[in-house]
Design a protein around this motif. Structure first.
Motif, PDB file in Angstrom:
ATOM      1  N   LEU A  61       8.034  -5.401 -13.467  1.00  0.00           N
ATOM      2  CA  LEU A  61       8.497  -6.659 -14.046  1.00  0.00           C
ATOM      3  C   LEU A  61      10.026  -6.705 -14.154  1.00  0.00           C
ATOM      4  O   LEU A  61      10.643  -7.753 -13.954  1.00  0.00           O
ATOM      5  N   VAL A  62      10.645  -5.566 -14.478  1.00  0.00           N
ATOM      6  CA  VAL A  62      12.100  -5.526 -14.690  1.00  0.00           C
ATOM      7  C   VAL A  62      12.854  -5.386 -13.374  1.00  0.00           C
ATOM      8  O   VAL A  62      13.784  -6.146 -13.085  1.00  0.00           O
ATOM      9  N   ILE A  63      12.445  -4.413 -12.553  1.00  0.00           N
ATOM     10  CA  ILE A  63      13.167  -4.132 -11.306  1.00  0.00           C
ATOM     11  C   ILE A  63      12.618  -4.954 -10.154  1.00  0.00           C
ATOM     12  O   ILE A  63      13.358  -5.434  -9.294  1.00  0.00           O
ATOM     13  N   GLY A  64      11.298  -5.124 -10.146  1.00  0.00           N
ATOM     14  CA  GLY A  64      10.681  -5.824  -9.033  1.00  0.00           C
ATOM     15  C   GLY A  64      10.527  -4.918  -7.829  1.00  0.00           C
ATOM     16  O   GLY A  64      10.808  -3.714  -7.880  1.00  0.00           O
ATOM     17  N   ARG A  65      10.093  -5.496  -6.740  1.00  0.00           N
ATOM     18  CA  ARG A  65       9.919  -4.720  -5.514  1.00  0.00           C
ATOM     19  C   ARG A  65      11.258  -4.548  -4.817  1.00  0.00           C
ATOM     20  O   ARG A  65      12.023  -5.506  -4.672  1.00  0.00           O
ATOM     21  N   ILE A  66      11.529  -3.309  -4.401  1.00  0.00           N
ATOM     22  CA  ILE A  66      12.779  -3.030  -3.687  1.00  0.00           C
ATOM     23  C   ILE A  66      12.626  -3.515  -2.247  1.00  0.00           C
ATOM     24  O   ILE A  66      11.853  -2.958  -1.465  1.00  0.00           O
ATOM     25  N   ARG A  67      13.354  -4.549  -1.920  1.00  0.00           N
ATOM     26  CA  ARG A  67      13.256  -5.148  -0.590  1.00  0.00           C
ATOM     27  C   ARG A  67      14.217  -4.479   0.390  1.00  0.00           C
ATOM     28  O   ARG A  67      15.179  -3.817  -0.012  1.00  0.00           O
ATOM     29  N   ILE A  68      13.958  -4.696   1.674  1.00  0.00           N
ATOM     30  CA  ILE A  68      14.900  -4.251   2.705  1.00  0.00           C
ATOM     31  C   ILE A  68      16.085  -5.204   2.668  1.00  0.00           C
ATOM     32  O   ILE A  68      15.947  -6.391   2.964  1.00  0.00           O
ATOM     33  N   ALA A  69      17.244  -4.718   2.294  1.00  0.00           N
ATOM     34  CA  ALA A  69      18.410  -5.574   2.037  1.00  0.00           C
ATOM     35  C   ALA A  69      18.779  -6.418   3.252  1.00  0.00           C
ATOM     36  O   ALA A  69      19.070  -7.612   3.123  1.00  0.00           O
ATOM     37  N   GLU A  70      18.783  -5.834   4.430  1.00  0.00           N
ATOM     38  CA  GLU A  70      19.195  -6.550   5.643  1.00  0.00           C
ATOM     39  C   GLU A  70      18.014  -7.206   6.342  1.00  0.00           C
ATOM     40  O   GLU A  70      18.175  -7.763   7.428  1.00  0.00           O
ATOM     41  N   GLY A  71      16.841  -7.147   5.746  1.00  0.00           N
ATOM     42  CA  GLY A  71      15.667  -7.710   6.394  1.00  0.00           C
ATOM     43  C   GLY A  71      15.158  -6.796   7.497  1.00  0.00           C
ATOM     44  O   GLY A  71      15.796  -5.808   7.857  1.00  0.00           O
ATOM     45  N   ARG A  72      14.015  -7.113   8.025  1.00  0.00           N
ATOM     46  CA  ARG A  72      13.441  -6.289   9.085  1.00  0.00           C
ATOM     47  C   ARG A  72      14.188  -6.501  10.394  1.00  0.00           C
ATOM     48  O   ARG A  72      14.491  -7.639  10.768  1.00  0.00           O
ATOM     49  N   SER A  73      14.441  -5.405  11.085  1.00  0.00           N
ATOM     50  CA  SER A  73      15.198  -5.464  12.339  1.00  0.00           C
ATOM     51  C   SER A  73      14.307  -5.811  13.532  1.00  0.00           C
ATOM     52  O   SER A  73      14.801  -6.255  14.575  1.00  0.00           O
ATOM     53  N   GLY A  74      13.028  -5.565  13.398  1.00  0.00           N
ATOM     54  CA  GLY A  74      12.124  -5.774  14.526  1.00  0.00           C
ATOM     55  C   GLY A  74      11.987  -4.550  15.394  1.00  0.00           C
ATOM     56  O   GLY A  74      11.242  -4.562  16.376  1.00  0.00           O
ATOM     57  N   THR A  75      12.696  -3.485  15.064  1.00  0.00           N
ATOM     58  CA  THR A  75      12.616  -2.236  15.820  1.00  0.00           C
ATOM     59  C   THR A  75      11.990  -1.152  14.950  1.00  0.00           C
ATOM     60  O   THR A  75      12.356  -0.989  13.789  1.00  0.00           O
ATOM     61  N   LYS A  76      11.040  -0.409  15.500  1.00  0.00           N
ATOM     62  CA  LYS A  76      10.341   0.642  14.768  1.00  0.00           C
ATOM     63  C   LYS A  76      10.816   2.014  15.230  1.00  0.00           C
ATOM     64  O   LYS A  76      11.195   2.195  16.386  1.00  0.00           O
ATOM     65  N   ILE A  77      10.733   2.969  14.308  1.00  0.00           N
ATOM     66  CA  ILE A  77      11.048   4.355  14.627  1.00  0.00           C
ATOM     67  C   ILE A  77       9.978   5.257  14.026  1.00  0.00           C
ATOM     68  O   ILE A  77       9.493   5.009  12.914  1.00  0.00           O
ATOM     69  N   LEU A  78       9.565   6.264  14.773  1.00  0.00           N
ATOM     70  CA  LEU A  78       8.500   7.163  14.335  1.00  0.00           C
ATOM     71  C   LEU A  78       8.985   8.026  13.175  1.00  0.00           C
ATOM     72  O   LEU A  78      10.005   8.696  13.274  1.00  0.00           O
ATOM     73  N   ARG A  79       8.222   8.000  12.079  1.00  0.00           N
ATOM     74  CA  ARG A  79       8.575   8.806  10.906  1.00  0.00           C
ATOM     75  C   ARG A  79       7.593   9.963  10.690  1.00  0.00           C
ATOM     76  O   ARG A  79       8.018  11.073  10.384  1.00  0.00           O
ATOM     77  N   LEU A 124      13.648   0.038  11.417  1.00  0.00           N
ATOM     78  CA  LEU A 124      14.937   0.710  11.576  1.00  0.00           C
ATOM     79  C   LEU A 124      15.849   0.448  10.377  1.00  0.00           C
ATOM     80  O   LEU A 124      16.534   1.362   9.895  1.00  0.00           O
ATOM     81  N   ASN A 125      15.863  -0.781   9.885  1.00  0.00           N
ATOM     82  CA  ASN A 125      16.708  -1.101   8.726  1.00  0.00           C
ATOM     83  C   ASN A 125      16.219  -0.391   7.454  1.00  0.00           C
ATOM     84  O   ASN A 125      17.024   0.008   6.609  1.00  0.00           O
ATOM     85  N   TRP A 126      14.910  -0.234   7.312  1.00  0.00           N
ATOM     86  CA  TRP A 126      14.368   0.506   6.162  1.00  0.00           C
ATOM     87  C   TRP A 126      14.841   1.955   6.200  1.00  0.00           C
ATOM     88  O   TRP A 126      15.275   2.511   5.188  1.00  0.00           O
ATOM     89  N   ALA A 127      14.758   2.554   7.377  1.00  0.00           N
ATOM     90  CA  ALA A 127      15.193   3.940   7.522  1.00  0.00           C
ATOM     91  C   ALA A 127      16.695   4.067   7.264  1.00  0.00           C
ATOM     92  O   ALA A 127      17.151   5.041   6.646  1.00  0.00           O
ATOM     93  N   LYS A 128      17.466   3.069   7.706  1.00  0.00           N
ATOM     94  CA  LYS A 128      18.916   3.106   7.511  1.00  0.00           C
ATOM     95  C   LYS A 128      19.269   3.033   6.030  1.00  0.00           C
ATOM     96  O   LYS A 128      20.200   3.690   5.557  1.00  0.00           O
ATOM     97  N   GLU A 129      18.520   2.257   5.266  1.00  0.00           N
ATOM     98  CA  GLU A 129      18.831   2.073   3.847  1.00  0.00           C
ATOM     99  C   GLU A 129      18.344   3.222   2.967  1.00  0.00           C
ATOM    100  O   GLU A 129      18.952   3.510   1.943  1.00  0.00           O
ATOM    101  N   HIS A 130      17.261   3.874   3.364  1.00  0.00           N
ATOM    102  CA  HIS A 130      16.664   4.877   2.479  1.00  0.00           C
ATOM    103  C   HIS A 130      16.765   6.319   2.990  1.00  0.00           C
ATOM    104  O   HIS A 130      16.689   7.255   2.191  1.00  0.00           O
ATOM    105  N   HIS A 131      16.949   6.498   4.302  1.00  0.00           N
ATOM    106  CA  HIS A 131      16.995   7.854   4.862  1.00  0.00           C
ATOM    107  C   HIS A 131      18.006   7.892   6.016  1.00  0.00           C
ATOM    108  O   HIS A 131      17.655   8.230   7.147  1.00  0.00           O
ATOM    109  N   ASP A 132      19.238   7.535   5.711  1.00  0.00           N
ATOM    110  CA  ASP A 132      20.248   7.373   6.755  1.00  0.00           C
ATOM    111  C   ASP A 132      20.563   8.674   7.497  1.00  0.00           C
ATOM    112  O   ASP A 132      20.757   8.682   8.706  1.00  0.00           O
ATOM    113  N   ARG A 133      20.637   9.801   6.776  1.00  0.00           N
ATOM    114  CA  ARG A 133      20.959  11.077   7.432  1.00  0.00           C
ATOM    115  C   ARG A 133      19.846  11.474   8.403  1.00  0.00           C
ATOM    116  O   ARG A 133      20.110  11.973   9.500  1.00  0.00           O
ATOM    117  N   TRP A 134      18.627  11.267   7.974  1.00  0.00           N
ATOM    118  CA  TRP A 134      17.495  11.564   8.868  1.00  0.00           C
ATOM    119  C   TRP A 134      17.502  10.634  10.079  1.00  0.00           C
ATOM    120  O   TRP A 134      17.285  11.080  11.212  1.00  0.00           O
TER     121      TRP A 134
END
Length: 336
Positions: A106-124, A306-316
């Motif tokens: 209720l306070v924080i809400g869902r953490i969204r992908i800031a730049e939106g989805r890029s349309g490109t996927k990467i194997l995690r 790709l944008n999700w990975a960039k925002e949360h696991h950039d070094r990886w």
């Protein structure tokens, strides 16, 4: 001669009367008003006896010495823990965690992908990594529900289904709980080995912590394949998993090198760790589903945006893109 005989008879009668006067009151104390023996009339009370002797044993002809135990006062302490303390403590921990996560949403809400989805996927996560995770996860959920029935079933389920149905449900739940423990142990071993190296603590974890772990808006938190929060969940899960597995198998095969008091202690450890483990996994499930956009896809399909990975696991992500430049199958693919 007649006179002497009468004197002897008088002396015997006097001795008899004196005996009755001396021992009569003591005997009367051990009799109820109706003349029945009074079991509570003794010099030492039952409580005092329990203080002097930890348990009362009898004589048996079979080799199993544990069968000779008639009364064990320490069992009352265990019963109080299981029937009172565990009920209240477990309810507070589990319901408290659910309430806390609800407030966080209720306070924080869902953490969204800031730049939106890029349309490109990467194997995690590869297929075998996901299999190991879901084997452990599904086994844990089954163990959690069947185990909670042992603690809260008589309070919550019994009034709803009745004693006969509750007995059948609990018997099935017991067998399911026991046999599912083996698949849980296999999954625990697999994820411990597969993800061990990626969960070793490093300097980037301090940077992640300084930046608020990604929960502060507009503040990027650097991380490798797993951030500090995920590493803590990993290590706590491994430790808790080992604790519930070892204690669980000792309960599954009782009295192999253990006594009654030790079995009671093992059950306490198993119950307490299990309740805390459930609270930990509830938080893990929340982050992976409602709490963060795109997180569930990692273990669902194995690929993340790709944008999700960039925002949360950039070094990886940087290391993965570096590998992509080398000959071989590309890791980043356009989303369909």
């Amino acid at each position: 001669m007649i006179f002497l005989a009468r004197i002897r008879l008088a002396v015997l009668i006097m001795m008899l009367l004196l005996g009755i006067a001396a021992f009569g009151p003591a005997s009367a104390q051990k009799l109820n008003p109706d003349g029945a023996p009074n079991p509570t009339a003794s010099v030492t009370s039952e409580r005092d006896l329990f203080k002097q002797v930890p348990r009362i044993e009898g004589r048996i002809d079979i080799p199993d010495k544990k069968a000779s135990v008639l009364i064990q006062p320490a069992g009352r302490t265990w019963d109080y823990f299981h029937e009172v303390l565990l009920h209240w403590g477990g309810a507070i921990v589990i319901l408290g965690t659910i309430v806390f996560l609800g407030l966080a949403y209720l306070v924080i809400g869902r953490i969204r992908i800031a730049e939106g989805r890029s349309g490109t996927k990467i194997l995690r996560f590869k297929a075998f990594e996901r299999f190991s995770h879901w084997l452990t996860a599904v086994s844990f959920v089954v163990l959690g529900f069947t185990g909670l029935n042992v603690t809260f079933g008589k309070i919550l389920l019994l009034p709803l289904v009745g004693p006969d149905n509750f007995s059948d449900i609990s018997q099935v739940a017991k067998y399911v709980h026991n046999f599912t423990s083996f698949s849980f142990l296999v999954g625990l071993i697999l994820i411990s080995l597969i993800f061990f190296r990626d969960n070793i603590f490093s300097k980037v974890d301090l940077e992640w912590l300084k930046h608020g772990g990604g929960f502060i808006k507009n503040k990027h938190a650097p991380a490798g394949r797993f951030n500090l929060g995920e590493k803590l969940v990993y290590w706590l899960s491994v430790v808790a998993g080992v604790a519930v597995s070892v204690s669980g198998f000792l309960l599954l095969f009782p009295f192999y090198g253990t006594e009654i008091a030790e079995m009671q202690l093992i059950q306490v450890v198993h119950a307490v760790v299990a309740v805390l483990f459930v609270a930990l996994i509830l938080a893990h499930i929340y982050i992976g589903t409602l709490g963060m956009e795109g997180a569930f896809e990692a273990m669902g399909t194995g690929e993340v945006d790709l944008n999700w990975a960039k925002e949360h696991h950039d070094r990886w992500l940087a290391r993965q893109l570096e590998k992509e430049r080398k000959p071989g199958r590309p890791l980043a693919t356009p989303a369909e």
